[in-house]
Design an enzyme around this catalytic site. Sequence first.
Site, PDB file in Angstrom:
ATOM      1  N   ASN A 167       3.974   5.610  11.859  1.00 25.02           N
ATOM      2  CA  ASN A 167       4.691   6.855  12.174  1.00 25.02           C
ATOM      3  C   ASN A 167       3.954   7.763  13.160  1.00 25.02           C
ATOM      4  O   ASN A 167       4.587   8.571  13.829  1.00 25.02           O
ATOM      5  CB  ASN A 167       5.107   7.609  10.898  1.00 25.02           C
ATOM      6  CG  ASN A 167       3.943   7.970  10.020  1.00 25.02           C
ATOM      7  OD1 ASN A 167       2.845   7.450  10.179  1.00 25.02           O
ATOM      8  ND2 ASN A 167       4.160   8.878   9.087  1.00 25.02           N
ATOM      9  N   LYS A 227      -7.061  -1.497  14.591  1.00 27.73           N
ATOM     10  CA  LYS A 227      -5.959  -2.419  14.281  1.00 27.73           C
ATOM     11  C   LYS A 227      -4.712  -1.530  14.251  1.00 27.73           C
ATOM     12  O   LYS A 227      -4.457  -0.842  13.269  1.00 27.73           O
ATOM     13  CB  LYS A 227      -6.224  -3.064  12.920  1.00 27.73           C
ATOM     14  CG  LYS A 227      -5.412  -4.292  12.531  1.00 27.73           C
ATOM     15  CD  LYS A 227      -3.987  -4.237  12.811  1.00 27.73           C
ATOM     16  CE  LYS A 227      -2.994  -4.218  11.711  1.00 27.73           C
ATOM     17  NZ  LYS A 227      -1.620  -4.173  12.274  1.00 27.73           N
ATOM     18  N   THR A 260       1.904  -2.767  13.838  1.00 29.72           N
ATOM     19  CA  THR A 260       2.642  -3.690  14.712  1.00 29.72           C
ATOM     20  C   THR A 260       3.686  -2.911  15.509  1.00 29.72           C
ATOM     21  O   THR A 260       3.824  -3.100  16.719  1.00 29.72           O
ATOM     22  CB  THR A 260       3.276  -4.808  13.864  1.00 29.72           C
ATOM     23  OG1 THR A 260       2.192  -5.532  13.276  1.00 29.72           O
ATOM     24  CG2 THR A 260       4.118  -5.748  14.702  1.00 29.72           C
ATOM     25  N   ASP A 282      -6.772  -8.920   6.088  1.00 28.83           N
ATOM     26  CA  ASP A 282      -7.891  -9.292   5.213  1.00 28.83           C
ATOM     27  C   ASP A 282      -9.127  -9.670   6.023  1.00 28.83           C
ATOM     28  O   ASP A 282     -10.252  -9.318   5.660  1.00 28.83           O
ATOM     29  CB  ASP A 282      -7.504 -10.477   4.305  1.00 28.83           C
ATOM     30  CG  ASP A 282      -6.654 -10.003   3.134  1.00 28.83           C
ATOM     31  OD1 ASP A 282      -6.438  -8.782   3.012  1.00 28.83           O
ATOM     32  OD2 ASP A 282      -6.196 -10.862   2.352  1.00 28.83           O
ATOM     33  N   GLY A 291       0.472   3.173   3.493  1.00 26.34           N
ATOM     34  CA  GLY A 291       1.028   3.227   2.148  1.00 26.34           C
ATOM     35  C   GLY A 291       0.119   2.561   1.120  1.00 26.34           C
ATOM     36  O   GLY A 291      -1.122   2.576   1.247  1.00 26.34           O
ATOM     37  N   THR A 295      -0.737  -0.294   0.724  1.00 24.57           N
ATOM     38  CA  THR A 295      -1.659  -1.288   1.298  1.00 24.57           C
ATOM     39  C   THR A 295      -3.095  -0.788   1.162  1.00 24.57           C
ATOM     40  O   THR A 295      -4.021  -1.576   0.935  1.00 24.57           O
ATOM     41  CB  THR A 295      -1.362  -1.449   2.812  1.00 24.57           C
ATOM     42  OG1 THR A 295       0.037  -1.353   3.014  1.00 24.57           O
ATOM     43  CG2 THR A 295      -1.895  -2.743   3.357  1.00 24.57           C
ATOM     44  N   GLU A 346      -5.954   7.606   3.561  1.00 26.17           N
ATOM     45  CA  GLU A 346      -4.888   8.617   3.536  1.00 26.17           C
ATOM     46  C   GLU A 346      -3.604   7.863   3.268  1.00 26.17           C
ATOM     47  O   GLU A 346      -3.096   7.154   4.136  1.00 26.17           O
ATOM     48  CB  GLU A 346      -4.820   9.358   4.881  1.00 26.17           C
ATOM     49  CG  GLU A 346      -6.022  10.246   5.148  1.00 26.17           C
ATOM     50  CD  GLU A 346      -6.146  11.427   4.199  1.00 26.17           C
ATOM     51  OE1 GLU A 346      -5.167  11.723   3.477  1.00 26.17           O
ATOM     52  OE2 GLU A 346      -7.224  12.029   4.158  1.00 26.17           O
ATOM     53  N   ARG A 405       7.556  10.890   7.362  1.00 25.53           N
ATOM     54  CA  ARG A 405       6.274  11.592   7.483  1.00 25.53           C
ATOM     55  C   ARG A 405       5.604  11.602   6.106  1.00 25.53           C
ATOM     56  O   ARG A 405       6.284  11.804   5.097  1.00 25.53           O
ATOM     57  CB  ARG A 405       6.486  13.019   7.982  1.00 25.53           C
ATOM     58  CG  ARG A 405       7.035  13.083   9.397  1.00 25.53           C
ATOM     59  CD  ARG A 405       7.517  14.464   9.764  1.00 25.53           C
ATOM     60  NE  ARG A 405       6.561  15.487   9.411  1.00 25.53           N
ATOM     61  CZ  ARG A 405       6.760  16.399   8.458  1.00 25.53           C
ATOM     62  NH1 ARG A 405       7.892  16.419   7.759  1.00 25.53           N
ATOM     63  NH2 ARG A 405       5.846  17.287   8.190  1.00 25.53           N
ATOM     64  N   CYS A 406       4.281  11.391   6.114  1.00 24.54           N
ATOM     65  CA  CYS A 406       3.592  11.368   4.819  1.00 24.54           C
ATOM     66  C   CYS A 406       3.797  12.690   4.102  1.00 24.54           C
ATOM     67  O   CYS A 406       3.934  12.738   2.892  1.00 24.54           O
ATOM     68  CB  CYS A 406       2.110  11.072   5.004  1.00 24.54           C
ATOM     69  SG  CYS A 406       1.282  12.202   6.115  1.00 24.54           S
TER      70      CYS A 406
HETATM   71  P1  NAP Z   1       1.591   0.384   5.730  1.00 22.51           P
HETATM   72  O1  NAP Z   1       2.643  -0.620   5.603  1.00 22.51           O
HETATM   73  O2  NAP Z   1       0.666   0.589   4.609  1.00 22.51           O
HETATM   74  O3  NAP Z   1       0.782   0.004   7.063  1.00 22.51           O
HETATM   75  C1  NAP Z   1      -0.253   0.811   7.542  1.00 22.51           C
HETATM   76  C2  NAP Z   1      -1.146   0.006   8.454  1.00 22.51           C
HETATM   77  O4  NAP Z   1      -1.770  -1.014   7.682  1.00 22.51           O
HETATM   78  C3  NAP Z   1      -0.415  -0.706   9.569  1.00 22.51           C
HETATM   79  O5  NAP Z   1      -1.221  -0.697  10.719  1.00 22.51           O
HETATM   80  C4  NAP Z   1      -0.275  -2.103   9.030  1.00 22.51           C
HETATM   81  O6  NAP Z   1      -0.134  -3.083  10.035  1.00 22.51           O
HETATM   82  C5  NAP Z   1      -1.585  -2.261   8.327  1.00 22.51           C
HETATM   83  N1  NAP Z   1      -1.629  -3.307   7.317  1.00 22.51           N
HETATM   84  C6  NAP Z   1      -0.607  -3.888   6.643  1.00 22.51           C
HETATM   85  N2  NAP Z   1      -1.084  -4.809   5.786  1.00 22.51           N
HETATM   86  C7  NAP Z   1      -2.420  -4.793   5.896  1.00 22.51           C
HETATM   87  C8  NAP Z   1      -3.478  -5.507   5.269  1.00 22.51           C
HETATM   88  N3  NAP Z   1      -3.255  -6.422   4.321  1.00 22.51           N
HETATM   89  N4  NAP Z   1      -4.737  -5.255   5.648  1.00 22.51           N
HETATM   90  C9  NAP Z   1      -4.994  -4.325   6.583  1.00 22.51           C
HETATM   91  N5  NAP Z   1      -4.044  -3.619   7.214  1.00 22.51           N
HETATM   92  C10 NAP Z   1      -2.767  -3.848   6.869  1.00 22.51           C
HETATM   93  O7  NAP Z   1       2.223   1.817   6.046  1.00 22.51           O
HETATM   94  P2  NAP Z   1       3.332   2.188   7.137  1.00 22.51           P
HETATM   95  O8  NAP Z   1       4.643   1.647   6.701  1.00 22.51           O
HETATM   96  O9  NAP Z   1       2.837   1.843   8.498  1.00 22.51           O
HETATM   97  O10 NAP Z   1       3.336   3.770   7.021  1.00 22.51           O
HETATM   98  C11 NAP Z   1       4.059   4.442   6.046  1.00 22.51           C
HETATM   99  C12 NAP Z   1       3.152   4.869   4.901  1.00 22.51           C
HETATM  100  O11 NAP Z   1       2.039   5.568   5.404  1.00 22.51           O
HETATM  101  C13 NAP Z   1       3.847   5.831   3.959  1.00 22.51           C
HETATM  102  O12 NAP Z   1       3.526   5.492   2.642  1.00 22.51           O
HETATM  103  C14 NAP Z   1       3.245   7.172   4.331  1.00 22.51           C
HETATM  104  O13 NAP Z   1       3.283   8.122   3.309  1.00 22.51           O
HETATM  105  C15 NAP Z   1       1.862   6.773   4.686  1.00 22.51           C
HETATM  106  N6  NAP Z   1       1.230   7.764   5.552  1.00 22.51           N
HETATM  107  C16 NAP Z   1       0.231   8.507   5.022  1.00 22.51           C
HETATM  108  C17 NAP Z   1      -0.363   9.485   5.799  1.00 22.51           C
HETATM  109  C18 NAP Z   1      -1.471  10.321   5.254  1.00 22.51           C
HETATM  110  O14 NAP Z   1      -2.206  10.889   6.038  1.00 22.51           O
HETATM  111  N7  NAP Z   1      -1.634  10.433   3.952  1.00 22.51           N
HETATM  112  C19 NAP Z   1       0.051   9.700   7.125  1.00 22.51           C
HETATM  113  C20 NAP Z   1       1.089   8.915   7.611  1.00 22.51           C
HETATM  114  C21 NAP Z   1       1.660   7.942   6.819  1.00 22.51           C
HETATM  115  P3  NAP Z   1       1.306  -3.756  10.347  1.00 22.51           P
HETATM  116  O15 NAP Z   1       2.119  -2.692  10.986  1.00 22.51           O
HETATM  117  O16 NAP Z   1       0.955  -4.858  11.245  1.00 22.51           O
HETATM  118  O17 NAP Z   1       1.865  -4.199   9.030  1.00 22.51           O
END
Ligand code: NAP
Length: 494
Positions: free
Chosen positions: A111, A134, A137, A172, A188, A190, A206, A239-240
């Site tokens: 996002n 990293k 995607t 991983d 999220g 993850t 985060e 948005r988070c």
């Molecule tokens: P996500 O699915 O957890 O992915 C986040 C990042 O992790 C992406 O770059 C993703 O790459 C990567 N990733 C996925 N699987 C992984 C693994 N096994 N090992 C290492 N990296 C891996 O989250 P999202 O859908 O991008 O974002 C939405 C989430 O982020 C929501 O839950 C939101 O609340 C949270 N968020 C939190 C904050 C905060 O500051 N607290 C800010 C913004 C968003 P790929 O895209 O290649 O899968």
Amino acid sequence: MDAAKVAQKAWARTPLWKRAELLHKAAAILKEHKAPIAECLVKEIAKPAKDAVSEVVRSGDLVSYTAEEGVRILGEGKLLVSDSFPGNERNKYCLSSKVPLGVVLAIPPFNYPVNLAVSKIGPALIAGNALVLKPPTQGAVAALHMVHCFHLAGFPKGLISCVTGKGSEIGDFLTMHPGVNCISFTGGDTGIAISKKAGMVPLQMELGGKDACIVLEDADLDLVTANIVKGGFSYSGQRCTAVKVVLIMESIADAVVEKVKAKLAKLKVGSPEDDSDITPVVTESSANFIEALVMDAKEKGATFCQEYRREGNLIWPLLLDHVRPDMRIAWEEPFGPVLPVIRINSVEEGIHHCNASNFGLQGCVFTKDINKAIMISDAMETGTVQINSAPARGPDHFPFQGLKDSGIGSQGITNSINMMTKIINDEYSMTKYQANLLWLGLERLVRCESVNRQDGDGDADADPRFVVVARLLGQHYPSNAPPATADRTEVIDD
Ligand code: NAP
């Protein structure tokens, strides 16, 4: 990783002012190239065009601020003396300073692929670390262009690498790589899995949120309405810190729901290129997930304030009233333009719902009574509570953190710089003779050459570390020291 390790060693020895200079240069280049980078954000993640430009400009500002803050906080060390701890004489001194961790692995979410990448890159680099990014995607092309700006600024080869690929495939490998010395992740659940697998390295996590908006009877209802719409539906709720559940006193709920409905009807739904308020959510699986939450609420009797409408990944804004705790949407994060309203009969009920969540990112409370606002915000178990405004990340130098499943550690420019360093000490034990000299005052000490001559030993006092400690201690023993003279300065400089 190997290239990063090699580059980091030299980078850590690069003067701090020079590191800052390069970061300022990168920030300027980033802002100069805001248009093409923003265009990627529009195409890759359907971010409304104006917001996409703001993200890039904000990122440039973040990098510049990081450079300035780094110069301030990394240029400082600390002097401790031993006699503040029981049983000790003042004969041991400790000089501590901050050094980089090594290679920082940065993983931002889709996002804010640019802003949440630079919020990790800037602090890592100013602190003397190498950086492996990293990118998500979706958002990877924008991130690659952003990294290119750092390369154009002239950062050394190998210092900043960008590794693209699906997290599920390469995640991983990266997070468990022995060459990684720190992981800064935003995303999220993850992040929870990564925390369990990562080795003994500092983690900055985060993660998700279910930010509650508690509304009291005396709140300014127009202000509440504006914040619910902005907080819940900006960037289609992706948005988070979006408002993710409204907990509103029954007596004002009808009025606020009507006002929010009227405002939602005016939102523009469509393509990001047209700067629509509501644009398609990031993937089909996200849209399916949101739909499942909506259908669950429907089956369990929630009131739909609008008709549910979806075309592909585009979901029209939807307010769900009379949501109850047995519905999934009361607890789960839809990350889409769908907002549940739970009617409450007491403030305690609202606080209880907020605190029963696994998440604890942010929350907000609306009331004109500041005493109540402070009491409620104290009771809410979240990293931040906003009073009379919607949850938000930023300004970027504010501390930003989540409790419980919402994270580990705290972001914000200063906190991130500190998190990406470790503290090392130089400890120095003095002989009784040296300690006595210090008690006599700096002016005698710095003339140690002549004292040594009288004393006849002529060795330990000439130790340059002793002179450094003496210089620092000058601040502690100013009372009987004469005003500085050229002569005295010369001796110190020697
Ligand atoms: P996500 O699915 O957890 O992915 C986040 C990042 O992790 C992406 O770059 C993703 O790459 C990567 N990733 C996925 N699987 C992984 C693994 N096994 N090992 C290492 N990296 C891996 O989250 P999202 O859908 O991008 O974002 C939405 C989430 O982020 C929501 O839950 C939101 O609340 C949270 N968020 C939190 C904050 C905060 O500051 N607290 C800010 C913004 C968003 P790929 O895209 O290649 O899968």
